[in-house]
Each structure stands twice: as structure tokens, then as C-alpha cells.
Design a protein around this motif. Structure first.
Motif, PDB file in Angstrom:
ATOM      1  N   ASP A 140      63.778  86.476  81.129  1.00 28.18           N
ATOM      2  CA  ASP A 140      62.964  85.724  80.169  1.00 28.18           C
ATOM      3  C   ASP A 140      61.687  85.192  80.793  1.00 28.18           C
ATOM      4  OD1 ASP A 140      64.932  85.722  77.914  1.00 28.18           O
ATOM      5  OD2 ASP A 140      66.123  84.637  79.402  1.00 28.18           O
ATOM      6  N   GLU A 141      61.736  84.917  82.086  1.00 32.58           N
ATOM      7  CA  GLU A 141      60.583  84.369  82.795  1.00 32.58           C
ATOM      8  C   GLU A 141      60.422  85.127  84.111  1.00 32.58           C
ATOM      9  OE1 GLU A 141      61.232  80.186  83.356  1.00 32.58           O
ATOM     10  OE2 GLU A 141      61.978  79.922  81.297  1.00 32.58           O
ATOM     11  N   LEU A 142      59.207  85.606  84.383  1.00 33.90           N
ATOM     12  CA  LEU A 142      58.931  86.349  85.603  1.00 33.90           C
ATOM     13  C   LEU A 142      57.853  85.619  86.389  1.00 33.90           C
ATOM     14  CD1 LEU A 142      59.196  88.789  87.468  1.00 33.90           C
ATOM     15  CD2 LEU A 142      57.556  90.004  86.001  1.00 33.90           C
ATOM     16  N   TYR A 143      58.145  85.347  87.662  1.00 36.19           N
ATOM     17  CA  TYR A 143      57.232  84.621  88.532  1.00 36.19           C
ATOM     18  C   TYR A 143      56.712  85.555  89.627  1.00 36.19           C
ATOM     19  CZ  TYR A 143      59.104  80.559  86.163  1.00 36.19           C
ATOM     20  OH  TYR A 143      59.467  79.646  85.194  1.00 36.19           O
ATOM     21  N   ILE A 144      55.395  85.581  89.797  1.00 36.83           N
ATOM     22  CA  ILE A 144      54.745  86.539  90.686  1.00 36.83           C
ATOM     23  C   ILE A 144      54.012  85.782  91.782  1.00 36.83           C
ATOM     24  CG2 ILE A 144      53.084  88.442  90.816  1.00 36.83           C
ATOM     25  CD1 ILE A 144      53.517  88.620  87.659  1.00 36.83           C
ATOM     26  N   GLN A 145      54.250  86.203  93.014  1.00 36.36           N
ATOM     27  CA  GLN A 145      53.604  85.574  94.165  1.00 36.36           C
ATOM     28  C   GLN A 145      52.690  86.572  94.866  1.00 36.36           C
ATOM     29  OE1 GLN A 145      56.321  84.150  97.241  1.00 36.36           O
ATOM     30  NE2 GLN A 145      54.762  84.624  98.755  1.00 36.36           N
ATOM     31  N   GLN A 146      51.464  86.163  95.121  1.00 36.25           N
ATOM     32  CA  GLN A 146      50.536  86.960  95.911  1.00 36.25           C
ATOM     33  C   GLN A 146      50.728  86.626  97.383  1.00 36.25           C
ATOM     34  OE1 GLN A 146      48.696  89.385  96.262  1.00 36.25           O
ATOM     35  NE2 GLN A 146      46.790  88.980  97.336  1.00 36.25           N
ATOM     36  N   ILE A 147      51.142  87.614  98.192  1.00 33.92           N
ATOM     37  CA  ILE A 147      51.381  87.370  99.609  1.00 33.92           C
ATOM     38  C   ILE A 147      50.240  87.853 100.486  1.00 33.92           C
ATOM     39  CG2 ILE A 147      53.869  87.398  99.316  1.00 33.92           C
ATOM     40  CD1 ILE A 147      53.950  90.214 100.353  1.00 33.92           C
ATOM     41  N   GLY A 148      49.299  88.617  99.914  1.00 30.80           N
ATOM     42  CA  GLY A 148      48.133  89.045 100.672  1.00 30.80           C
ATOM     43  C   GLY A 148      47.064  87.966 100.707  1.00 30.80           C
ATOM     44  N   PRO A 149      46.025  88.163 101.533  1.00 25.39           N
ATOM     45  CA  PRO A 149      45.011  87.117 101.711  1.00 25.39           C
ATOM     46  C   PRO A 149      43.948  87.053 100.622  1.00 25.39           C
ATOM     47  CG  PRO A 149      44.507  88.990 103.120  1.00 25.39           C
ATOM     48  CD  PRO A 149      45.820  89.304 102.448  1.00 25.39           C
ATOM     49  N   ASP A 150      43.829  88.099  99.796  1.00 25.44           N
ATOM     50  CA  ASP A 150      42.730  88.147  98.824  1.00 25.44           C
ATOM     51  C   ASP A 150      43.160  87.485  97.516  1.00 25.44           C
ATOM     52  OD1 ASP A 150      40.546  88.640  97.264  1.00 25.44           O
ATOM     53  OD2 ASP A 150      40.483  90.806  97.624  1.00 25.44           O
ATOM     54  N   LEU A 151      43.142  86.172  97.503  1.00 23.46           N
ATOM     55  CA  LEU A 151      43.529  85.446  96.295  1.00 23.46           C
ATOM     56  C   LEU A 151      42.503  85.611  95.191  1.00 23.46           C
ATOM     57  CD1 LEU A 151      44.895  82.231  97.988  1.00 23.46           C
ATOM     58  CD2 LEU A 151      46.232  83.808  96.595  1.00 23.46           C
ATOM     59  N   ASP A 152      41.212  85.681  95.569  1.00 26.01           N
ATOM     60  CA  ASP A 152      40.181  85.876  94.552  1.00 26.01           C
ATOM     61  C   ASP A 152      40.415  87.170  93.785  1.00 26.01           C
ATOM     62  OD1 ASP A 152      38.911  83.542  95.258  1.00 26.01           O
ATOM     63  OD2 ASP A 152      37.493  84.509  96.607  1.00 26.01           O
ATOM     64  N   GLY A 153      40.639  88.257  94.530  1.00 23.24           N
ATOM     65  CA  GLY A 153      40.878  89.542  93.892  1.00 23.24           C
ATOM     66  C   GLY A 153      42.140  89.550  93.060  1.00 23.24           C
TER      67      GLY A 153
END
Length: 316
Positions: A289-302
Motif C-alpha cells: 500500500d505504501e512504497l518508500y524509496i531511498q536515494q543512496i547515490g550522491p546526486d540528490l539533485d538529479g
């Protein structure tokens, strides 16, 4: 309709970075937050482990998104009565937009006082008693408890939210999933496993919310795969290693067991929207029902630009 949230990694980022990511996630259209609760990172390269309850207090003032701990272990390192007080305060700070996600923990975080690490069945019994005690304390009034694992004498939490704090329980196997179905107000998992989701619903979970978290490494070049390999290949270790290894150094010693091919097959890396969507839709297909996504790379802007423009609209 699946809700898409952002996953805050307390193992990889400091408290100010986590708050900044939460603000950016809200602006990009993410609807909820998951935040991990660790005493140690999984390995030294990740490099962080801020106290989650301090970070949650800061988040409550910076964003309006609901927050779930993913997950807190209320059994060994911190007594469940203290977790009950922390969760009640977090719910007041967040004006009711807080969920206490709990699990049976890992030796990595819970062994630090030198206590023996219980076996899995014992840890689940401890978790069940802890959740029951937390709920009693959240009802208000004086509580006395003399259980198998915990003792509380004349304890009362005075700062309480208007409504009880929902407690979601994590599960990674059949036994813990059945416990989550019976005990939890919802279910937390990190796998796109339709069988476990269906087991949760069949064993008493019914229509209760199912949350799942995953990691991606958005990048314009090959550094995304490199970051996933170096920082997070521990997630692919087999068997009970993630629950039983006690030190970040032990995870670092074991991580070379995971091949680059395995990392590439289990993490969405690079900038191709189709790769990210294919990875994320596994969770939708599993019935979460809920999906949480984490960015682990350094390019947060992208990452935030791409997800706001291409990925989130396509998922919805």
C-alpha cells in the motif's frame, strides 16, 4: 492507490542531511517518510548513526509528512517503556502523523551492552510483550507490569497524543509475518514478496496497511552501481547474517561475497526511468500500500528532479 514515500537512511546521512532530504522529498511530491533506527551503520563506509528520536523531532518542525520508524527495536538496547515515551512525544510533535514501526532487531545494534543475543523465537516473544506494554502505557494512567522479559513499576506517560500511536510490525519470514498480522496495526517489509503480503493478509492482517522500503542509486554515470556495491551490498547477504553479525567490520568482511552482477540485479542504478520503474513496480505488483524509496547515490539533485518529473507520475 499506492502511496509513495521517501526513505531516510540514518546509517548513511547525518541528522541535518536527513532533514534537508525530507524537505526536498516533500517538495518533489513524496507523500510520507520512513526513517531507519540504528546505533551502528551496517559498515564504516556508510558512516552515520544519529539518534533517530532527535531527528524525528527536527523533522516534525520541517515537514508535514507522516513519519514511520523503519524499524525500531523496542526489546534489548532500549526498554519498551522508554520507546513508549519517545513514540508518544513524536506523535505529539507530528500532530498525530507518526507511526511506530517495530521489529525484533539485529545484533549489530542491540548487542552493545554485552547481553547475549537471543534466538529468533525468543526475540519474537520479547517483541510481542514489548508491544503490549507500549500499548498499555499509551492508554495513560499508572502501569505496573511483571512479565517474562520486562518489569515496570508505577510508570505513567503524561505527554500523550489524542489518539493511540499506530504500531506496525516488520516481517521477513513466515513466523514474523504471522506475528505482524496478529499483533500489528500494519506491516513493514523490505522485499517485493507477494507471498508474504498475502500471508499477512490471510493470517489476520486483512486490509491493514502494508509498507515496503527499497533503495535506488540514481546517477548520470556508472557511479550509481559503485555506490550500491560499496555502501549497501550488505542487504544481499544470505541467511541470518544480517541479524547475527555484531559489528560493521563483520559486514565489511562479508560484503565481498556479493558480486557486482547481484548488486546490478537487485538495485536500480543509473538514470534510465524504465530501469527505476521496473524495479519499483515489483513492490506494487506484490500488493503493498505504501512504497518508500531511498536515494543512496550522491546526486540528490538529479534524483529529486527525475523522480518529480518522470518516476512519481508514472508510478501513480
Amino acid at each position: 492507490m499506492v502511496t509513495i514515500g521517501y526513505f531516510l537512511a540514518s546509517e548513511q546521512f547525518g541528522p541535518r542531511e536527513l532533514v534537508d532530504q525530507a524537505v526536498r522529498a516533500e517538495r518533489a511530491g513524496f507523500e510520507r517518510l520512513w526513517i531507519s533506527d540504528h546505533f551502528h551503520p551496517w559498515n564504516d563506509a556508510q558512516g552515520n548513526s544519529p539518534f533517530v528520536w532527535g531527528t524525528i523531532g527536527a523533522l516534525s518542525q520541517a515537514v508535514d509528512l507522516p513519519i514511520t520508524t523503519a524499524v525500531t527495536c523496542p526489546t534489548v538496547r532500549i526498554h519498551p517503556a522508554i520507546i513508549a515515551q519517545a513514540a508518544a512525544t513524536a506523535a505529539v510533535q507530528c500532530e498525530g502523523r507518526f507511526i511506530l514501526g517495530v521489529g525484533s532487531g539485529e545484533a549489530l545494534n542491540e548487542h552493545i551492552f554485552g547481553d547475549p543475543w537471543p534466538n529468533a523465537p525468543t526475540r519474537l516473544r520479547m517483541l510481542e510483550e514489548a508491544v503490549g506494554l507500549i500499548r498499555r502505557l499509551h492508554r495513560g494512567g499508572m502501569v505496573n507490569h511483571d512479565g517474562e522479559f520486562y518489569h515496570v513499576e508505577d510508570a505513567r506517560i503524561y505527554t500523550l497524543p489524542e489518539d493511540p500511536v499506530p504500531i506496525y510490525v516488520s516481517g521477513f519470514g513466515k513466523r514474523s509475518t504471522r506475528l505482524a498480522a496478529r499483533l500489528g496495526d500494519g506491516f513493514c517489509t523490505a522485499m517485493p514478496d507477494r507471498d508474504l503480503v498475502e500471508l499477512f493478509r490471510a493470517e489476520g492482517g486483512g486490509s491493514k496497511p502494508v509498507q515496503a522500503g527499497t533503495k535506488v542509486s540514481w546517477s548520470r554515470d556508472d557511479t550509481g552501481l559503485e555506490y550500491a556495491q560499496r555502501l549497501w551490498s550488505n542487504e544481499l547477504l544470505p541467511g541470518q547474517l544480517n541479524q547475527t553479525l555484531p559489528r560493521p567490520a563483520d559486514f565489511e568482511a562479508a560484503m565481498p561475497l556479493i558480486s557486482t552482477r547481484a548488486v546490478a540485479n537487485n538495485f536500480a542504478t543509473g538514470a534510465d526511468p524504465d530501469m527505476h520503474l521496473s524495479h519499483l513496480r515489483q513492490y506494487l505488483d506484490a500488493g503493498v500500500d505504501e512504497l518508500y524509496i531511498q536515494q543512496i547515490g550522491p546526486d540528490l539533485d538529479g534524483f529529486f528532479t527525475a523522480y518529480e518529473k518522470d518516476i512519481l507520475p508514472a508510478l501513480r
